[in-house]
Design a protein around this motif. Sequence first.
Motif, mmCIF file in Angstrom:
data_model
loop_
_atom_site.group_PDB
_atom_site.id
_atom_site.type_symbol
_atom_site.label_atom_id
_atom_site.label_comp_id
_atom_site.label_asym_id
_atom_site.label_seq_id
_atom_site.Cartn_x
_atom_site.Cartn_y
_atom_site.Cartn_z
ATOM 1 N N ALA A 240 -63.710 62.453 -2.581
ATOM 2 C CA ALA A 240 -62.519 62.660 -1.756
ATOM 3 C C ALA A 240 -62.398 64.130 -1.358
ATOM 4 C CB ALA A 240 -61.272 62.208 -2.520
ATOM 5 N N ALA A 241 -62.692 65.033 -2.306
ATOM 6 C CA ALA A 241 -62.626 66.468 -2.005
ATOM 7 C C ALA A 241 -63.665 66.851 -0.952
ATOM 8 C CB ALA A 241 -62.853 67.275 -3.286
ATOM 9 N N LEU A 242 -64.853 66.263 -1.031
ATOM 10 C CA LEU A 242 -65.873 66.528 -0.007
ATOM 11 C C LEU A 242 -65.382 66.134 1.380
ATOM 12 C CD1 LEU A 242 -69.317 65.477 -1.548
ATOM 13 C CD2 LEU A 242 -68.737 67.694 -0.578
ATOM 14 N N ARG A 243 -64.755 64.970 1.463
ATOM 15 C CA ARG A 243 -64.239 64.512 2.758
ATOM 16 C C ARG A 243 -63.122 65.431 3.267
ATOM 17 N NH1 ARG A 243 -64.723 59.467 0.180
ATOM 18 N NH2 ARG A 243 -62.489 59.465 -0.280
ATOM 19 N N GLU A 244 -62.270 65.890 2.363
ATOM 20 C CA GLU A 244 -61.167 66.757 2.765
ATOM 21 C C GLU A 244 -61.669 68.105 3.271
ATOM 22 O OE1 GLU A 244 -58.473 67.049 -0.502
ATOM 23 O OE2 GLU A 244 -58.224 64.881 -0.676
ATOM 24 N N LEU A 245 -62.737 68.605 2.686
ATOM 25 C CA LEU A 245 -63.277 69.912 3.092
ATOM 26 C C LEU A 245 -64.122 69.835 4.359
ATOM 27 C CD1 LEU A 245 -64.396 71.350 -0.384
ATOM 28 C CD2 LEU A 245 -62.420 72.068 0.975
ATOM 29 N N ARG A 246 -64.534 68.659 4.725
ATOM 30 C CA ARG A 246 -65.502 68.532 5.826
ATOM 31 C C ARG A 246 -65.040 69.137 7.155
ATOM 32 N NH1 ARG A 246 -70.163 66.452 7.006
ATOM 33 N NH2 ARG A 246 -70.568 65.798 9.151
ATOM 34 N N PRO A 247 -63.802 68.902 7.636
ATOM 35 C CA PRO A 247 -63.432 69.485 8.939
ATOM 36 C C PRO A 247 -63.564 71.011 8.964
ATOM 37 C CG PRO A 247 -61.844 67.817 8.281
ATOM 38 C CD PRO A 247 -62.729 68.057 7.096
ATOM 39 N N LEU A 248 -63.080 71.666 7.918
ATOM 40 C CA LEU A 248 -63.175 73.131 7.849
ATOM 41 C C LEU A 248 -64.624 73.570 7.736
ATOM 42 C CD1 LEU A 248 -61.865 75.918 7.587
ATOM 43 C CD2 LEU A 248 -61.578 75.465 5.128
ATOM 44 N N TRP A 249 -65.380 72.879 6.876
ATOM 45 C CA TRP A 249 -66.802 73.217 6.692
ATOM 46 C C TRP A 249 -67.594 73.008 7.982
ATOM 47 C CZ3 TRP A 249 -70.879 69.716 7.151
ATOM 48 C CH2 TRP A 249 -72.139 70.163 6.728
ATOM 49 N N LEU A 271 -70.297 69.404 -3.776
ATOM 50 C CA LEU A 271 -68.934 69.907 -3.630
ATOM 51 C C LEU A 271 -68.889 71.418 -3.866
ATOM 52 C CD1 LEU A 271 -65.918 69.409 -3.241
ATOM 53 C CD2 LEU A 271 -65.780 68.846 -5.689
ATOM 54 N N TYR A 272 -69.535 71.879 -4.922
ATOM 55 C CA TYR A 272 -69.569 73.320 -5.188
ATOM 56 C C TYR A 272 -70.278 74.065 -4.055
ATOM 57 C CZ TYR A 272 -67.962 72.589 -9.998
ATOM 58 O OH TYR A 272 -67.218 72.271 -11.116
ATOM 59 N N ARG A 273 -71.360 73.468 -3.554
ATOM 60 C CA ARG A 273 -72.093 74.082 -2.459
ATOM 61 C C ARG A 273 -71.204 74.197 -1.222
ATOM 62 N NH1 ARG A 273 -76.186 70.168 0.084
ATOM 63 N NH2 ARG A 273 -74.203 69.448 0.954
ATOM 64 N N ARG A 274 -70.453 73.144 -0.947
ATOM 65 C CA ARG A 274 -69.571 73.174 0.224
ATOM 66 C C ARG A 274 -68.521 74.259 0.095
ATOM 67 N NH1 ARG A 274 -68.315 67.710 3.186
ATOM 68 N NH2 ARG A 274 -70.530 68.106 3.540
ATOM 69 N N GLY A 275 -67.984 74.447 -1.105
ATOM 70 C CA GLY A 275 -67.014 75.519 -1.320
ATOM 71 C C GLY A 275 -67.626 76.884 -1.072
ATOM 72 N N GLU A 277 -70.221 77.560 0.844
ATOM 73 C CA GLU A 277 -70.513 77.695 2.274
ATOM 74 C C GLU A 277 -69.253 78.036 3.063
ATOM 75 O OE1 GLU A 277 -74.271 74.527 2.421
ATOM 76 O OE2 GLU A 277 -72.238 73.867 2.887
ATOM 77 N N ILE A 278 -68.129 77.433 2.693
ATOM 78 C CA ILE A 278 -66.871 77.741 3.377
ATOM 79 C C ILE A 278 -66.488 79.196 3.139
ATOM 80 C CG2 ILE A 278 -64.384 77.292 3.342
ATOM 81 C CD1 ILE A 278 -65.054 74.333 2.901
ATOM 82 N N ARG A 279 -66.647 79.654 1.912
ATOM 83 C CA ARG A 279 -66.313 81.053 1.618
ATOM 84 C C ARG A 279 -67.245 82.010 2.372
ATOM 85 N NH1 ARG A 279 -61.544 82.364 -0.016
ATOM 86 N NH2 ARG A 279 -61.714 83.257 -2.090
ATOM 87 N N ASP A 280 -68.525 81.639 2.482
ATOM 88 C CA ASP A 280 -69.457 82.467 3.255
ATOM 89 C C ASP A 280 -69.063 82.489 4.727
ATOM 90 O OD1 ASP A 280 -70.905 83.067 1.014
ATOM 91 O OD2 ASP A 280 -72.514 81.618 1.396
ATOM 92 N N GLY A 281 -68.618 81.343 5.232
ATOM 93 C CA GLY A 281 -68.167 81.297 6.628
ATOM 94 C C GLY A 281 -66.946 82.166 6.849
ATOM 95 N N MET A 282 -66.013 82.153 5.897
ATOM 96 C CA MET A 282 -64.834 83.015 6.000
ATOM 97 C C MET A 282 -65.227 84.486 5.977
ATOM 98 S SD MET A 282 -61.998 81.174 3.569
ATOM 99 C CE MET A 282 -61.206 79.624 4.008
ATOM 100 N N LEU A 283 -66.200 84.809 5.134
ATOM 101 C CA LEU A 283 -66.675 86.194 5.075
ATOM 102 C C LEU A 283 -67.261 86.610 6.420
ATOM 103 C CD1 LEU A 283 -67.273 88.762 3.441
ATOM 104 C CD2 LEU A 283 -69.429 87.706 2.718
ATOM 105 N N ALA A 284 -68.026 85.708 7.056
ATOM 106 C CA ALA A 284 -68.595 86.018 8.371
ATOM 107 C C ALA A 284 -67.500 86.229 9.402
ATOM 108 C CB ALA A 284 -69.539 84.898 8.805
ATOM 109 N N LEU A 285 -66.393 85.506 9.280
ATOM 110 C CA LEU A 285 -65.299 85.633 10.252
ATOM 111 C C LEU A 285 -64.569 86.967 10.133
ATOM 112 C CD1 LEU A 285 -63.622 82.088 10.291
ATOM 113 C CD2 LEU A 285 -64.987 83.170 12.090
#
Length: 362
Positions: A240-249, A271-275, A277-285
Motif C-alpha cells: 500500500a505504501a508503494l502505491r501511495e508513493l508512486r505518483p510523487l516518485w 519500498l526503501y529504494r523508492r524512499g 529515490e524520492i529523496r534524491d529527486g528532491m535533492l535534485a530539485l
Amino acid sequence: MSVADWVLLVVLWGISIWRLPAALRSYQHRMLWGAFTALAISRVFSANPVVEWTIDLTGREWATLLRHLGGLLSAASLLAFVEAITRGAGRSRARWIWPAAAVVVGVLVALFAIRGGRIYWVAGQPGETATAGRIYLLVFDSWLIYCLGMAGVMFARFSRTAPTLLKVGMVISAVSMAAGVLNRGHVMVVNLANLLFPQWGLREWGLFHGVTIVVTVVGIALGTSIAGVPAVVGHVRQRAALRELRPLWAALTRQYPDIALGMAGPVRVRLYRRGIEIRDGMLALTSVAEPPADGTPERVAAWVAEALEGAAAGAGSGQPSGVVPGPDFHGDMGRELAWLRQVAAAYKQHSGMSRARGSRVS
C-alpha cells in the motif's frame, strides 16, 4: 465423498500450494509443507472413485495402502517440523523419526504383500477385515497416535514460553493434535476390539470421526499460520505504501531518470529504494528552487510541484544546494517513509487541483 471431504481436500491442496515458496527456503517450512502435501495426497486416495478404480484395475487395494502411507509420512513430517521449531539452536533431538518411519512403512508394505494386496477384504471379497488386516491397521494407527501425541506435547510445552501471538498458534496446534489422537484412538479401539472380540461387531462412529479429522486439519493449518499474520499484514501495508508513493516518485523520476536505482527485490527493499529515490529527486530539485524552511508535508508537496514545473521549463543551475527539505529523521527509515507518504498524498491532491484549474482555464 461428502461435501466436507471435498472442502477438506481443497483446503489441503490450497495450503500445500501456498506454502511451497516457503518450503524452498528452510527445513522447517519443508517439513510443514510435506505434512500438508502428504495428507492432501492421502485424501485423494480416500476418494471412492479412486479406490474403486484401483481395485477394478489391479484387483488390489493400492489406493488404501497409498492413503495410509501418505498419512504416515504426513505425521512424520509434522513431528519433524514441531521438533525443529521447538529445539531452537540446539542439535536435533529426533534423528530417529525418519528411520522409524521407514521401518513402519516396511511393516505395512510387508503385511499388505502377505495379505495379497488386501487390507479390508476376506477371501478375496469385500467384507469384514481379516486378522492380518487388523494388525496392519493397529500398526498404522499406533504410529499416527505416537506422532500426533508427541507433536501435541511439544506444541504445548513451547506455548509456555512463546510470544503472545505464537502462543495462541501453539495452543491451537496442540488442541488439533489432541483431536487427531482422539480420531485415531477411536479407530484403533474399534479395530482392537474386533481383533480380540469379533462377536461384538463394533463399528466406527462416523460423525465423531469426521468432526475430529476436520478439527485436526483446520486446527494445525490455523495454528501454524497465525504466527505469520503480522508478516502478511506488514507485506500488505508495504505494498500500500508503494502505491501511495508512486505518483510523487513517477513525477520525480520522469524529470530525473538517473535517480532510479533499478534494483529488484522483495517489497520491503523496493519500498526503501523508492524512499531513497524520492529523496534524491528532491535533492535534485534544490538546484531549481530553494527548499522551504517549513517541513510540513503540504508545503513540501507544493514546493515539489512548483520546482518540477521550473525544471521542466529549463530552470536551475544544475548544482543542488545540498539541503533536502523536511525533518531530520536521524536514519529512522520507518518515520521518514511515513512522512514521505504524507508528502505524496499532498502532492497528488495538489496535482489534481492544478489539473482541474487548467481544465477550467482551457
